[in-house]
Design a protein around this motif. Sequence first.
Motif, PDB file in Angstrom:
ATOM      1  N   GLN A 179       8.524   7.412 -42.030  1.00  0.00           N
ATOM      2  CA  GLN A 179       8.593   6.166 -42.772  1.00  0.00           C
ATOM      3  C   GLN A 179       9.156   5.072 -41.868  1.00  0.00           C
ATOM      4  OE1 GLN A 179      10.418   6.447 -46.604  1.00  0.00           O
ATOM      5  NE2 GLN A 179      10.907   4.279 -46.728  1.00  0.00           N
ATOM      6  N   VAL A 180       8.488   3.900 -41.901  1.00  0.00           N
ATOM      7  CA  VAL A 180       8.958   2.734 -41.156  1.00  0.00           C
ATOM      8  C   VAL A 180       8.932   1.538 -42.081  1.00  0.00           C
ATOM      9  CG1 VAL A 180       8.174   3.614 -38.915  1.00  0.00           C
ATOM     10  CG2 VAL A 180       6.641   2.242 -40.330  1.00  0.00           C
ATOM     11  N   VAL A 231       2.416   8.213 -41.754  1.00  0.00           N
ATOM     12  CA  VAL A 231       3.568   7.298 -41.749  1.00  0.00           C
ATOM     13  C   VAL A 231       3.464   6.401 -42.978  1.00  0.00           C
ATOM     14  CG1 VAL A 231       4.731   5.408 -40.560  1.00  0.00           C
ATOM     15  CG2 VAL A 231       3.785   7.315 -39.248  1.00  0.00           C
ATOM     16  N   TYR A 232       4.585   6.273 -43.711  1.00  0.00           N
ATOM     17  CA  TYR A 232       4.629   5.377 -44.858  1.00  0.00           C
ATOM     18  C   TYR A 232       5.260   4.065 -44.435  1.00  0.00           C
ATOM     19  CZ  TYR A 232       5.844   3.408 -49.376  1.00  0.00           C
ATOM     20  OH  TYR A 232       5.958   2.571 -50.474  1.00  0.00           O
ATOM     21  N   VAL A 233       4.603   2.924 -44.716  1.00  0.00           N
ATOM     22  CA  VAL A 233       5.095   1.600 -44.344  1.00  0.00           C
ATOM     23  C   VAL A 233       5.624   0.922 -45.599  1.00  0.00           C
ATOM     24  CG1 VAL A 233       4.530  -0.630 -43.342  1.00  0.00           C
ATOM     25  CG2 VAL A 233       3.458   1.453 -42.456  1.00  0.00           C
ATOM     26  N   LYS A 241       3.752  -0.762 -48.674  1.00  0.00           N
ATOM     27  CA  LYS A 241       3.809   0.296 -49.677  1.00  0.00           C
ATOM     28  C   LYS A 241       2.561   1.166 -49.615  1.00  0.00           C
ATOM     29  CE  LYS A 241       6.791  -2.101 -52.989  1.00  0.00           C
ATOM     30  NZ  LYS A 241       7.167  -3.170 -52.066  1.00  0.00           N
ATOM     31  N   THR A 242       2.185   1.518 -48.386  1.00  0.00           N
ATOM     32  CA  THR A 242       0.966   2.292 -48.157  1.00  0.00           C
ATOM     33  C   THR A 242       1.240   3.356 -47.109  1.00  0.00           C
ATOM     34  OG1 THR A 242      -0.398   0.361 -48.633  1.00  0.00           O
ATOM     35  CG2 THR A 242      -1.471   2.182 -47.482  1.00  0.00           C
ATOM     36  N   SER A 243       0.631   4.530 -47.313  1.00  0.00           N
ATOM     37  CA  SER A 243       0.707   5.599 -46.319  1.00  0.00           C
ATOM     38  C   SER A 243      -0.488   5.521 -45.398  1.00  0.00           C
ATOM     39  CB  SER A 243       0.742   6.974 -47.015  1.00  0.00           C
ATOM     40  OG  SER A 243       1.925   7.127 -47.763  1.00  0.00           O
ATOM     41  N   TYR A 244      -0.269   5.802 -44.096  1.00  0.00           N
ATOM     42  CA  TYR A 244      -1.322   5.733 -43.096  1.00  0.00           C
ATOM     43  C   TYR A 244      -1.364   7.054 -42.323  1.00  0.00           C
ATOM     44  CZ  TYR A 244      -0.983   0.712 -43.975  1.00  0.00           C
ATOM     45  OH  TYR A 244      -0.970  -0.509 -44.577  1.00  0.00           O
ATOM     46  N   VAL A 245      -2.530   7.372 -41.784  1.00  0.00           N
ATOM     47  CA  VAL A 245      -2.675   8.540 -40.934  1.00  0.00           C
ATOM     48  C   VAL A 245      -3.340   8.077 -39.643  1.00  0.00           C
ATOM     49  CG1 VAL A 245      -4.912   9.196 -41.932  1.00  0.00           C
ATOM     50  CG2 VAL A 245      -3.557  10.903 -40.744  1.00  0.00           C
ATOM     51  N   TYR A 246      -2.821   8.593 -38.519  1.00  0.00           N
ATOM     52  CA  TYR A 246      -3.344   8.192 -37.218  1.00  0.00           C
ATOM     53  C   TYR A 246      -4.570   9.041 -36.884  1.00  0.00           C
ATOM     54  CZ  TYR A 246      -3.383   6.664 -32.363  1.00  0.00           C
ATOM     55  OH  TYR A 246      -3.748   6.118 -31.164  1.00  0.00           O
ATOM     56  N   ASN A 247      -5.711   8.358 -36.547  1.00  0.00           N
ATOM     57  CA  ASN A 247      -6.962   9.078 -36.298  1.00  0.00           C
ATOM     58  C   ASN A 247      -7.271   9.269 -34.818  1.00  0.00           C
ATOM     59  OD1 ASN A 247      -7.905   6.598 -35.373  1.00  0.00           O
ATOM     60  ND2 ASN A 247      -8.921   6.093 -37.323  1.00  0.00           N
ATOM     61  N   THR A 275       7.913  -1.801 -41.174  1.00  0.00           N
ATOM     62  CA  THR A 275       6.847  -2.778 -40.971  1.00  0.00           C
ATOM     63  C   THR A 275       5.658  -2.160 -40.255  1.00  0.00           C
ATOM     64  OG1 THR A 275       7.674  -3.504 -38.843  1.00  0.00           O
ATOM     65  CG2 THR A 275       8.569  -4.618 -40.785  1.00  0.00           C
ATOM     66  N   ILE A 276       4.544  -2.905 -40.284  1.00  0.00           N
ATOM     67  CA  ILE A 276       3.343  -2.495 -39.558  1.00  0.00           C
ATOM     68  C   ILE A 276       3.609  -2.462 -38.062  1.00  0.00           C
ATOM     69  CG2 ILE A 276       0.984  -3.208 -38.945  1.00  0.00           C
ATOM     70  CD1 ILE A 276       1.117  -1.967 -41.660  1.00  0.00           C
ATOM     71  N   ALA A 277       4.446  -3.427 -37.601  1.00  0.00           N
ATOM     72  CA  ALA A 277       4.768  -3.486 -36.167  1.00  0.00           C
ATOM     73  C   ALA A 277       5.471  -2.219 -35.733  1.00  0.00           C
ATOM     74  CB  ALA A 277       5.627  -4.717 -35.873  1.00  0.00           C
ATOM     75  N   GLU A 278       6.419  -1.715 -36.556  1.00  0.00           N
ATOM     76  CA  GLU A 278       7.115  -0.492 -36.214  1.00  0.00           C
ATOM     77  C   GLU A 278       6.151   0.695 -36.214  1.00  0.00           C
ATOM     78  OE1 GLU A 278      10.478   0.105 -38.719  1.00  0.00           O
ATOM     79  OE2 GLU A 278      11.532  -1.695 -38.042  1.00  0.00           O
ATOM     80  N   ARG A 279       5.208   0.672 -37.134  1.00  0.00           N
ATOM     81  CA  ARG A 279       4.207   1.748 -37.158  1.00  0.00           C
ATOM     82  C   ARG A 279       3.411   1.751 -35.858  1.00  0.00           C
ATOM     83  NH1 ARG A 279      -1.208   0.732 -40.292  1.00  0.00           N
ATOM     84  NH2 ARG A 279      -1.363  -0.512 -38.389  1.00  0.00           N
ATOM     85  N   ASP A 280       2.960   0.558 -35.433  1.00  0.00           N
ATOM     86  CA  ASP A 280       2.157   0.469 -34.222  1.00  0.00           C
ATOM     87  C   ASP A 280       2.969   0.777 -32.964  1.00  0.00           C
ATOM     88  OD1 ASP A 280       0.072  -0.222 -35.845  1.00  0.00           O
ATOM     89  OD2 ASP A 280       0.257  -2.398 -35.476  1.00  0.00           O
ATOM     90  N   GLU A 281       4.303   0.566 -33.026  1.00  0.00           N
ATOM     91  CA  GLU A 281       5.163   0.862 -31.875  1.00  0.00           C
ATOM     92  C   GLU A 281       5.143   2.353 -31.552  1.00  0.00           C
ATOM     93  OE1 GLU A 281       9.361   0.319 -32.478  1.00  0.00           O
ATOM     94  OE2 GLU A 281       9.570  -0.601 -30.504  1.00  0.00           O
ATOM     95  N   LEU A 282       4.933   3.175 -32.580  1.00  0.00           N
ATOM     96  CA  LEU A 282       4.867   4.613 -32.345  1.00  0.00           C
ATOM     97  C   LEU A 282       3.719   4.961 -31.400  1.00  0.00           C
ATOM     98  CD1 LEU A 282       5.485   5.936 -35.969  1.00  0.00           C
ATOM     99  CD2 LEU A 282       7.132   5.798 -34.089  1.00  0.00           C
ATOM    100  N   VAL A 283       2.674   4.140 -31.433  1.00  0.00           N
ATOM    101  CA  VAL A 283       1.524   4.372 -30.566  1.00  0.00           C
ATOM    102  C   VAL A 283       1.870   3.972 -29.136  1.00  0.00           C
ATOM    103  CG1 VAL A 283      -0.898   3.831 -30.129  1.00  0.00           C
ATOM    104  CG2 VAL A 283      -0.077   4.058 -32.484  1.00  0.00           C
ATOM    105  N   THR A 284       2.498   2.822 -28.980  1.00  0.00           N
ATOM    106  CA  THR A 284       2.850   2.338 -27.634  1.00  0.00           C
ATOM    107  C   THR A 284       3.866   3.238 -26.961  1.00  0.00           C
ATOM    108  OG1 THR A 284       4.542   0.883 -28.547  1.00  0.00           O
ATOM    109  CG2 THR A 284       2.329  -0.029 -28.305  1.00  0.00           C
TER     110      THR A 284
END
Length: 391
Positions: A28-29, A50-52, A56-62, A31-40
């Motif tokens: 769980q993070v 990851v839940y943002v 208020k949405t869950s995402y899965v990395y493809n 913001t969207i920026a924190e979610r994308d930081e996991l990629v960098t």
Amino acid sequence: MGFKDKKGITVASGFKLQAAALLDARGQVKTIAERDELVTLNAVTPGLRVYVEETKTSYVYNGSGWDELTKGAGYTHPNTPGNKHIPAGGVSGQVLGWSADGQAKWVEDKDTTYNPATTGTNGLMSAADKTKLDGIAEGANNYSHPKTHAATMIVQDAEHRFVSDVDKQGWSDKYTKNEVDNKLSALETKLDWKEAVKTFADIAKTYPNPEDGWTVNVKDDDVTYRYTGNKWVAISANSIPLATKDLDGRMSKSDKAKLDGIAAGANNYTHPDTSGNKHIPAGGASGQVLGWSADGQAKWVEDKDTTYSPATTATNGLMSAADKAKLDGVAEGANNYTHPEHHPATVITEDDNHQFVTKAQKEAIDNMPSIGFGREYPQEAAPNSLFFLIG
């Protein structure tokens, strides 16, 4: 090895961390920026959820980007025959036609209009034919009354008797009552025959002063006349008048022609004019049909339009080609199934890359210490956090 390999990291304590799992295990993070930081930071692999909080949405990395779980990580609609969608495109008037197994394409509609049936073409039953059919009795046959009847099927009575050729010949050889009277009169009366004349008018010219009993034959009509004392009267057999319905007499040549045209044994048949025996009326015009006029009678009327259009959800009609194609494409026993927008988690089959966590597990993950990396210790650190020196 470097940080990207996720192995062989030297920590502050002096030991090397052999990390086969992700270093940043946050689920769980904010913001969207924190979610994308996991990629960098290379702290994410395909399948990580990851839940943002921000969305208020869950995402899965493809592997190359993030999918919302409601879009790409959950239900995948089958693309097999019987599950394909109606194709886009098409124009007004087109219908869906077969393209391949379980697939359709937009095609031009065919004219399925049916006209009333004729003796040479199949079609709809016209109103006139329905009226005609309703007017035909059960078990009726295609009877045509004959033009003539054999004399043997006629029942004779006192007023209607047949005569044979022998009877007619015998009657021809007999004198009529008038002929007999004339013969008797000739025997009783003294006749004084005079020279014949050409015409009846010549009698007065030739014999201006006749006497009672003078008898003269006129050549042009071959009639014999006798003077009675005050006028000339016809006395020969051929002077008998033509017969009428009220007077006996000679048969005229027109009556003879009529008699010769009547078949032997013919009767005085009159076609019935009752209901069920009336003929098709004369007149009418092209396009008209026979309609009911009275019991057993018909008249020419304007035909009604019995053309049927394809059926709609509000109007009865013919089955359209589109509906037939649609029906043929529906499997036996198919139901009106609508796929739900959501599924309970219990219907989802988990695999190595798609695993659920419990509420308790999620809370435990949320309460895990935050981890930081750097070549120097930070001046400030958040509570319950870990920092690794990278050397």
